[in-house]
Design a protein around this motif. Structure first.
Motif, PDB file in Angstrom:
ATOM      1  N   THR A 403       0.827  -1.031  -0.195  1.00  8.78           N
ATOM      2  CA  THR A 403       0.040   0.061   0.034  1.00  8.78           C
ATOM      3  C   THR A 403       0.932   1.346  -0.134  1.00  8.78           C
ATOM      4  O   THR A 403       1.849   1.443   0.541  1.00  8.78           O
ATOM      5  N   SER A 405       0.291   5.259   0.613  1.00  9.47           N
ATOM      6  CA  SER A 405      -0.447   6.141   1.287  1.00  9.47           C
ATOM      7  C   SER A 405       0.253   7.491   1.577  1.00  9.47           C
ATOM      8  O   SER A 405       1.457   7.530   1.284  1.00  9.47           O
ATOM      9  N   ASN A 410      -4.252   8.384   3.690  1.00  4.73           N
ATOM     10  CA  ASN A 410      -5.085   8.011   2.394  1.00  4.73           C
ATOM     11  C   ASN A 410      -4.351   7.249   1.527  1.00  4.73           C
ATOM     12  O   ASN A 410      -3.096   7.361   1.218  1.00  4.73           O
ATOM     13  N   ASN A 411      -5.123   6.248   1.171  1.00  3.99           N
ATOM     14  CA  ASN A 411      -4.381   5.026   0.506  1.00  3.99           C
ATOM     15  C   ASN A 411      -4.559   5.103  -1.262  1.00  3.99           C
ATOM     16  O   ASN A 411      -5.899   5.414  -1.712  1.00  3.99           O
TER      17      ASN A 411
END
Length: 803
Positions: A403, A405, A410-411
């Motif tokens: 991931t 972010s 916020n991803n």
């Protein structure tokens, strides 16, 4: 006699000079006279043949010399014949072995031959040769071993079992050593000693071998390593204890290094379906696994395993663990892992993210979590430097969910199958095509102060923005369809809407979010009429959309933004063993006025029991998803089968039939209708892959509340279950990608449709099949469905080449 099969690695190219076209067998003056006569006759006829077309001439031949290369001491030399069998067609040729000398035979050019040995008391690796017209004096050397005797006893561990009547013994070699020395299997002579013991006597090449003893009668193969066999004296081995089950054997090697004796362990444990069942049961099933110390030569074995599907893990301190599976284990059968389990040194990973900073000008954050095993927290978390580079050192080789972010969480990017390993230093570049957006959010005529979560609360990609007086600004990772959770007001109110984000210029877009003015309210009570705090309330709107909320301390709930028209409400409460649910309640939602109060009364859920079976016995660790076959909110239950293949689920008491989807590693995904109170589900290891080409307007269809529906033998399956299964098979479904590939499906008839309905309604038969495309999926094949074509014309099937 040990039986060996030729391999391409053992093929040789043979060439020798010669012109004769006759192969003769015999000796003495008669043969010499015959040869002289033939040679003279051929010489006299050459002039007459000169005018004949080349195509009518006899094929040219060359002389091939064969030499037996004895690989161990023997009390006598080999005596017998070489057996040459043509690879295409024709009768075999027998050539006498000449001890200490070459045996010669004349063979046609261009043909391939398999050379075997027929000599009592000896064994040779079969060779495959191709005859070519190259001048050479080198003979074909064939390695020959004298045979020795291996003897011992087989003893029953359970007196109720019957002694085996057959025994095969096989040589164990890893794939990279298949051509180095004896390789194959042989039958053995058995002689009962008493009611619990049988003696065996086997003939094997006289050398040092690792052996696998494979008795009949469903007994697990046994192993004896480093057996020194002599041609002059029988070799006795320790008694082998007979136990029912199967076995797994293999090898471990370290890439660029060596095994550490006493520090390398192999573990085999039952493979589990997707981990959305009972985690305690899953851990209990895996605790029945077996662990073995890997031998200094890299070999390991597991014996007397219960038939089923397993996962292998190999660990050595300082190296990345090796994880493999699913591995099928059958009763009385040896599963030999031809490919070695390769341990690698940890990798140093360099990830370059473009642009080099997040939308606030802060460093990006990279998070890696193991996706191929149970993980307790991230394996790596780190921030980029000023150049947008993050260094992750000492990562174990394997698969991660990755991931990216921003600094506030916020991803912006997600990859479920982010592979690490294979190089000491790796460099990856990830380019984010960011999109700046501005928008408005309103409810009726009211501009809202709200928090918007693009991607939803649990989305892999999710970005939060704040609206003031109805206006908001932010950055998304891409355009297309987005689910947006909106929260506003005091007390807090929530709604979920779907929006289409279309760029109006390069990397920019405008978005208008309109929340329906509808309000629905009600309460949840138990059978005694008391408030049911924390009950889950689900709504399924006929015009599209599913909504969920939780009842407060007074059992009260509210929904905002549900589309006008019919909607079905249901409540659910409690754990599996004490689950309660309400009868579904259908109400018409008013677009401009409040709808309610809606009272949902909880009742005890019904119990569904069943068992998952295969030809080899119970299937443990399978994930079983059950939900009502009738239209309405999806109050499903997901459970896992235990060691006996049994499972118990809980659905609302009103449900009389459940759509059941079973996901078990090593078996094809199977869906079926299961009547209450349950039953047996039969699985097969046969499986294939389904590939779906989505139409060009598939995003527009999603925005119109249409859903992709996939059926198996007329039964529409949960898309979330299919996505979960594809991810488990290492082929995750990529959002907004026009091609979906779902492997590991049971053979059958498949259809793909777009319809503005949920799966339960589809299974009720309320879908127009003319809007679908379908075909038959065969075991080991790939079925391609092109949804740009309908009526069945868009299906192609490719069989076993795609296994």
């Amino acid at each position: 006699m040990l039986v060996s099969t030729p391999t391409s690695a053992a093929a040789a190219v043979v060439a020798a000079p010669g012109a004769a076209a006759v192969v003769a067998a015999g000796s003495g003056s008669d043969m010499r006279s015959l040869s002289a006569f033939l040679i003279g006759s051929i010489a006299l006829a050459l002039a007459a043949w000169a005018s004949v077309e080349p195509s009518s001439a006899a094929p040219a031949v060359v002389r091939v010399d064969l030499v037996a290369e004895l690989k161990a001491e023997s009390p006598k030399p080999p005596a017998g014949h070489w057996i040459l069998r043509p690879a295409d067609s024709g009768d075999p040729i027998r050539v006498e072995i000449r001890p200490g000398a070459r045996s010669s035979v004349e063979l046609p050019l261009g043909r391939r031959w398999e050379i075997g040995l027929e000599a009592e008391g000896f064994w040779a690796v079969r060779r495959v040769v191709t005859v070519e017209a190259k001048l050479t004096e080198q003979p074909v050397r064939i390695e020959v071993w004298p045979l020795g005797v291996v003897e011992g006893e087989l003893k029953l561990s359970d007196k109720r079992d019957k002694l085996p009547t057959t025994l095969e013994i096989a040589v164990l070699l890893p794939a990279e050593r298949k051509t180095q020395g004896p390789n194959g299997r042989s039958g053995c002579d058995l002689k009962p000693k008493n009611a619990e013991t049988v003696t065996f006597r086997c003939l094997l090449p006289a050398t040092k071998l690792d052996l696998s003893f494979q008795p009949g009668g469903g007994f697990a193969p046994g192993y004896v390593r480093s057996v020194e066999i002599s041609a002059s004296k029988a070799r006795s081995v320790q008694p082998l204890i007979l136990r029912k089950g199967g076995s797994v054997a293999g090898w471990v090697r370290v890439e660029g290094g060596a095994l550490a004796p006493g520090l390398c362990f192999a573990r085999i444990e039952p493979a589990l379906g997707p981990s959305n069942g009972n985690p305690r049961l899953g851990l209990s099933i895996q605790s029945t696994g077996h662990e073995s110390l890997v031998a200094p030569d890299g070999s390991f074995e597991f014996v007397a395993l219960t038939p089923g599907v397993y996962r292998l893990k190999v660990d050595q301190a300082g190296l990345s663990p090796f994880v493999s599976g699913p591995i099928q284990v059958l009763a009385g059968i040896q599963t030999l892992l031809q490919d070695a389990a390769v341990l690698q040194a940890p990798s140093d990973l360099e990830v370059v993210i473009i642009p080099e900073a997040d939308p606030q000008g802060q460093p990006w954050q990279l998070t890696l979590i193991h996706s191929d095993r149970v993980s307790y927290g991230p394996a790596f978390e780190g921030a980029t430097n000023e150049q947008g580079i993050v260094h992750a050192k000492g990562l174990e080789a394997g698969s991660y969910s990755a991931t990216i972010s921003d600094a506030i969480g916020n991803n912006y990017w997600f990859d479920q199958q982010f592979r690490v390993g294979g190089a000491s230093g790796e460099r990856r570049e990830i380019r984010l095509d960011l999109l700046s957006i501005r928008g408005t959010v309103r409810r009726a005529d009211e501009a809202l102060d709200a928090v918007l979560l693009f991607g939803g609360k649990y989305g892999a990609e999710r970005v939060q923005m704040e609206a003031n007086s109805g206006e908001f600004f932010g950055v998304l990772p891409h355009g297309g369809g987005w689910v947006v959770d909106v929260e506003w007001g005091e007390p807090s109110r929530t709604s979920r809407v779907s929006v289409k984000v279309e760029p109006t210029s390069e990397h920019r877009a405008d978005v208008e979010i309109e929340i329906p003015a509808s309000r629905v309210f009600g309460r949840v009570v138990d059978a005694a009429g008391q408030p049911a705090e924390a009950a889950l309330v689900a709504v399924s709107a006929k015009k599209g959309g599913s909504f969920h909320t939780t009842a407060d301390k007074k059992g009260a709930f509210e929904f905002y933004g549900i589309p006008e028209g019919e909607a079905t409400f249901v409540a659910d409460f409690g754990e599996r063993g004490d689950r309660q649910s309400s009868e579904p309640l259908v109400r018409v939602v008013d677009a401009k006025a409040a709808t309610g109060p809606i009272v949902l009364e909880l009742r005890r859920a019904g119990t569904w029991a069943g068992r998952v079976q295969s030809e080899s016995g119970p299937v443990a660790g399978a994930s079983i998803l059950l939900f009502s076959s009738k239209p309405g909110p999806d109050l499903s239950d997901t459970v896992q089968s235990d060691l006996d293949g049994r499972f118990e689920a809980h659905l609302p008491a009103r449900v009389t039939e459940a759509i059941t989807i079973v996901l078990a590693p090593g078996y094809g995904l199977r869906g079926l209708r299961l009547p209450r109170p349950g039953g047996t589900v039969y699985l097969s290891p046969e499986q294939g892959s389904l590939a779906i080409e989505l139409p060009d307007d598939f995003e527009e269809r999603l925005n119109r509340k249409e859903m992709l529906a996939i059926s198996q033998d007329g039964l529409f399956l949960s898309l979330s279950a299919l996505a979960q299964w594809a991810q488990k098979q290492g082929s995750p479904i990529i959002p907004f990608h026009p091609r979906l590939v779902i492997p590991g499906l049971a053979p059958g008839r498949y259809q793909a449709c777009f319809a503005p309905l949920d799966a339960a309604i589809l299974n009720a038969g309320l879908v127009d099949s003319r809007s679908c495309v379908g075909g038959n999926l065969e075991a080991g094949g790939v079925l391609d469905l092109d949804m740009a074509k309908t009526g069945g014309s868009g299906a192609t099937s490719e069989p076993s080449a795609h296994r």
